[in-house]
Design an enzyme around this catalytic site. Structure first.
Site, PDB file in Angstrom:
ATOM      1  CE1 TYR A  59      -3.492  -2.585   0.160  1.00 48.63           C
ATOM      2  CE2 TYR A  59      -3.788  -2.135   2.485  1.00 48.63           C
ATOM      3  CZ  TYR A  59      -4.148  -2.817   1.346  1.00 48.63           C
ATOM      4  OH  TYR A  59      -5.185  -3.724   1.405  1.00 48.63           O
ATOM      5  CG  LEU A 211     -18.715   1.513   4.359  1.00 47.20           C
ATOM      6  CD1 LEU A 211     -18.175   2.873   4.785  1.00 47.20           C
ATOM      7  CD2 LEU A 211     -20.200   1.386   4.737  1.00 47.20           C
ATOM      8  NE  ARG A 213     -12.869  -2.611  -3.594  1.00 47.73           N
ATOM      9  CZ  ARG A 213     -11.580  -2.838  -3.322  1.00 47.73           C
ATOM     10  NH1 ARG A 213     -10.778  -1.839  -3.116  1.00 47.73           N
ATOM     11  NH2 ARG A 213     -11.119  -4.066  -3.245  1.00 47.73           N
ATOM     12  N   GLY A 214     -16.956   2.684  -0.616  1.00 50.70           N
ATOM     13  CA  GLY A 214     -17.576   4.009  -0.570  1.00 50.70           C
ATOM     14  C   GLY A 214     -18.932   4.038  -1.256  1.00 50.70           C
ATOM     15  CB  SER A 217     -20.454   5.398   2.208  1.00 47.24           C
ATOM     16  OG  SER A 217     -20.473   6.331   1.135  1.00 47.24           O
TER      17      SER A 217
HETATM   18  N1  NAP Z   1      -7.509  -8.329   1.383  1.00 46.28           N
HETATM   19  C1  NAP Z   1      -7.760  -7.574   0.342  1.00 46.28           C
HETATM   20  O1  NAP Z   1      -7.680  -8.006  -0.808  1.00 46.28           O
HETATM   21  C2  NAP Z   1      -8.176  -6.148   0.558  1.00 46.28           C
HETATM   22  C3  NAP Z   1      -8.652  -5.388  -0.530  1.00 46.28           C
HETATM   23  C4  NAP Z   1      -9.056  -4.079  -0.305  1.00 46.28           C
HETATM   24  C5  NAP Z   1      -8.996  -3.542   0.979  1.00 46.28           C
HETATM   25  N2  NAP Z   1      -8.522  -4.294   2.015  1.00 46.28           N
HETATM   26  C6  NAP Z   1      -8.411  -3.731   3.379  1.00 46.28           C
HETATM   27  O2  NAP Z   1      -9.690  -3.401   3.856  1.00 46.28           O
HETATM   28  C7  NAP Z   1      -9.732  -2.034   4.263  1.00 46.28           C
HETATM   29  C8  NAP Z   1     -11.113  -1.473   4.033  1.00 46.28           C
HETATM   30  O3  NAP Z   1     -11.429  -1.581   2.652  1.00 46.28           O
HETATM   31  P1  NAP Z   1     -12.000  -0.386   1.849  1.00 46.28           P
HETATM   32  O4  NAP Z   1     -11.189   0.825   2.164  1.00 46.28           O
HETATM   33  O5  NAP Z   1     -12.201  -0.765   0.465  1.00 46.28           O
HETATM   34  O6  NAP Z   1     -13.403  -0.281   2.569  1.00 46.28           O
HETATM   35  P2  NAP Z   1     -14.671   0.574   2.596  1.00 46.28           P
HETATM   36  O7  NAP Z   1     -14.829   0.980   4.017  1.00 46.28           O
HETATM   37  O8  NAP Z   1     -15.711  -0.206   1.909  1.00 46.28           O
HETATM   38  O9  NAP Z   1     -14.441   1.857   1.695  1.00 46.28           O
HETATM   39  C9  NAP Z   1     -13.686   2.964   2.090  1.00 46.28           C
HETATM   40  C10 NAP Z   1     -14.182   4.142   1.276  1.00 46.28           C
HETATM   41  O10 NAP Z   1     -15.486   4.481   1.748  1.00 46.28           O
HETATM   42  C11 NAP Z   1     -15.592   5.866   1.901  1.00 46.28           C
HETATM   43  N3  NAP Z   1     -16.478   6.197   3.042  1.00 46.28           N
HETATM   44  C12 NAP Z   1     -17.602   6.915   2.973  1.00 46.28           C
HETATM   45  N4  NAP Z   1     -18.189   6.983   4.171  1.00 46.28           N
HETATM   46  C13 NAP Z   1     -17.407   6.342   5.029  1.00 46.28           C
HETATM   47  C14 NAP Z   1     -17.473   6.089   6.408  1.00 46.28           C
HETATM   48  N5  NAP Z   1     -18.474   6.515   7.174  1.00 46.28           N
HETATM   49  N6  NAP Z   1     -16.493   5.369   6.967  1.00 46.28           N
HETATM   50  C15 NAP Z   1     -15.488   4.899   6.229  1.00 46.28           C
HETATM   51  N7  NAP Z   1     -15.349   5.110   4.904  1.00 46.28           N
HETATM   52  C16 NAP Z   1     -16.321   5.837   4.313  1.00 46.28           C
HETATM   53  C17 NAP Z   1     -14.200   6.378   2.136  1.00 46.28           C
HETATM   54  O11 NAP Z   1     -14.333   7.642   1.659  1.00 46.28           O
HETATM   55  P3  NAP Z   1     -13.422   8.913   1.687  1.00 46.28           P
HETATM   56  O12 NAP Z   1     -13.126   9.095   0.233  1.00 46.28           O
HETATM   57  O13 NAP Z   1     -14.288   9.937   2.281  1.00 46.28           O
HETATM   58  O14 NAP Z   1     -12.212   8.643   2.490  1.00 46.28           O
HETATM   59  C18 NAP Z   1     -13.344   5.384   1.358  1.00 46.28           C
HETATM   60  O15 NAP Z   1     -13.176   5.871   0.055  1.00 46.28           O
HETATM   61  C19 NAP Z   1      -8.619  -1.370   3.460  1.00 46.28           C
HETATM   62  O16 NAP Z   1      -8.180  -0.182   4.071  1.00 46.28           O
HETATM   63  C20 NAP Z   1      -7.591  -2.445   3.442  1.00 46.28           C
HETATM   64  O17 NAP Z   1      -6.840  -2.428   4.652  1.00 46.28           O
HETATM   65  C21 NAP Z   1      -8.135  -5.580   1.817  1.00 46.28           C
END
Ligand code: NAP
Length: 336
Positions: A59, A211, A213-214, A217
């Site tokens: 990352y 979420l 990826r947003g 949300s």
């Molecule tokens: N194992 C794997 O293959 C894999 C793949 C992807 C991710 N991951 C891990 O999982 C974690 C979470 O995944 P993700 O980031 O895709 O998840 P997510 O929580 O589904 O999406 C995050 C996105 O949602 C937006 N968002 C809107 N409202 C929100 C709120 N109340 N709280 C949090 N986010 C909000 C954020 O927006 P903003 O633009 O406002 O910040 C950000 O762009 C990653 O950080 C990573 O560590 C693992």
């Protein structure tokens, strides 16, 4: 430490907060992030009782681990359960190299050495390959992880995006704490064979993309501009007709949330947490306001009537478009 509840991550895993924080978006893939706000968000999460923080060595090509390392220097080591993924390979221009993933026994030791240095710690709590490499038997990767566990450099062994068959093969080599996989109201794939295997084997699940990826949300809109390096610019679910159809599902979820006096994000996160005691949602908050919104989901209990209402609003399989673009779907052992 506050009252954020804890869950045991599988029979052999650590005790973690009922919601974990994923740090990916602080360094990569979701457009520009503010470093000072990212660090403040990590501290705020720990202050609120979050102990599980998920990252990967790739990352931001090491940036994400260095960011967490800076936070760790100001905290007590035992306040954090750090989950690190490895295997993806980058290029100097910020791109990703084509598969295969670097998950050989030699790579496990080499990559772990660099992660420990960037994090500024002498152990990683959960270490896991982000994807499998079809040319490297899962037994080889997990065998090397077991060596590292026995040497004290990692506390637990995890997996990511793997099939039920691979989970069984891995669990025959070493205790597995948890499988990380995309799981949300819009991504119900793990329910068919993966979740039953995890339950049977006493392995936890850390859910990412809760979420979507947003998208799920309540803060997403059809006119949001995405830069070329934003993962979502190439994600089928964020394109054209797929996006329009998915946003209709989000609106339906929003109406349930309104009735509950909660936000759409909170209901989406609480739904994942309600799917089993061994499941821990990771949220991708990178700002303190988003974090506060997400963590309030821990106080939202969904009764069966509400769960049924949510199911009617966003039925299983209703998402439009695949969760990854075709070349990335091909890399997912979990979809095989
Ligand atoms: N194992 C794997 O293959 C894999 C793949 C992807 C991710 N991951 C891990 O999982 C974690 C979470 O995944 P993700 O980031 O895709 O998840 P997510 O929580 O589904 O999406 C995050 C996105 O949602 C937006 N968002 C809107 N409202 C929100 C709120 N109340 N709280 C949090 N986010 C909000 C954020 O927006 P903003 O633009 O406002 O910040 C950000 O762009 C990653 O950080 C990573 O560590 C693992």
């Amino acid at each position: 430490m506050t009252g954020l509840r804890r869950r045991q991550l599988g029979a052999s895993g650590p005790e973690v907060s009922i919601i974990g924080l994923g740090a990916m978006g602080m360094s990569d893939l979701y457009g520009p992030a503010d470093e000072a706000e990212s660090i403040a968000t990590l501290h705020a999460a720990i202050d609120a009782g979050v102990n599980l923080v998920d990252t990967a060595d790739f990352y931001g090509s090491g940036h994400n681990e260095m960011l967490i390392g800076r936070v760790l220097r100001e905290r007590r080591r035992e306040e954090l359960v750090i989950s690190v993924k490895f295997g993806a390979r980058r290029t100097p221009d910020g791109g990703f190299q084509a598969a295969p993933y670097d998950v050989s026994a030699a790579a496990v030791k080499d990559r772990l050495a660099y992660s420990l240095r960037r994090l500024g710690t002498d152990y990683v709590d959960i270490y896991r390959p982000s994807r499998l490499n079809p040319q490297v038997p899962v037994e080889e990767t997990v065998g090397a992880l077991l060596d590292m566990q026995q040497a004290g450099y990692i506390r637990h062994i995890g997996l990511s995006e793997v099939s039920a068959d691979s989970i069984r093969r891995a669990a025959a080599v070493a205790p597995i704490s948890d499988v990380q996989i995309e799981y949300s109201l819009l991504s119900r794939g793990p329910e068919a064979t993966i979740l039953p295997a995890l339950r049977e084997l006493g392995i936890g699940l850390t859910a990412y993309g809760v979420l979507s990826r947003g998208l799920l949300s309540g803060h997403w809109s059809a006119d949001r501009e995405l830069t070329g390096t934003d993962f979502r610019a190439n994600s089928p679910r964020f394109q054209g007709e797929h996006l329009a159809a998915n946003l209709r599902l989000v609106d339906a979820l929003g109406r349930v949330a309104q009735r509950l006096g909660a936000t759409t994000s909170q209901v989406a996160i609480a739904w994942v947490a309600a799917q089993g005691e061994q499941i821990v949602p990771l949220v991708g908050a990178r700002r303190r306001d988003r974090l506060a919104e997400s963590l309030a989901a821990a106080d939202l209990t969904l009764d069966q009537e509400t769960l049924d209402e949510i199911e009617r609003a966003v039925p299983a399989g209703a998402a439009s478009g695949q969760r990854y673009a075709a070349p990335m779907m091909d890399l997912l052992d979990s979809e095989k």
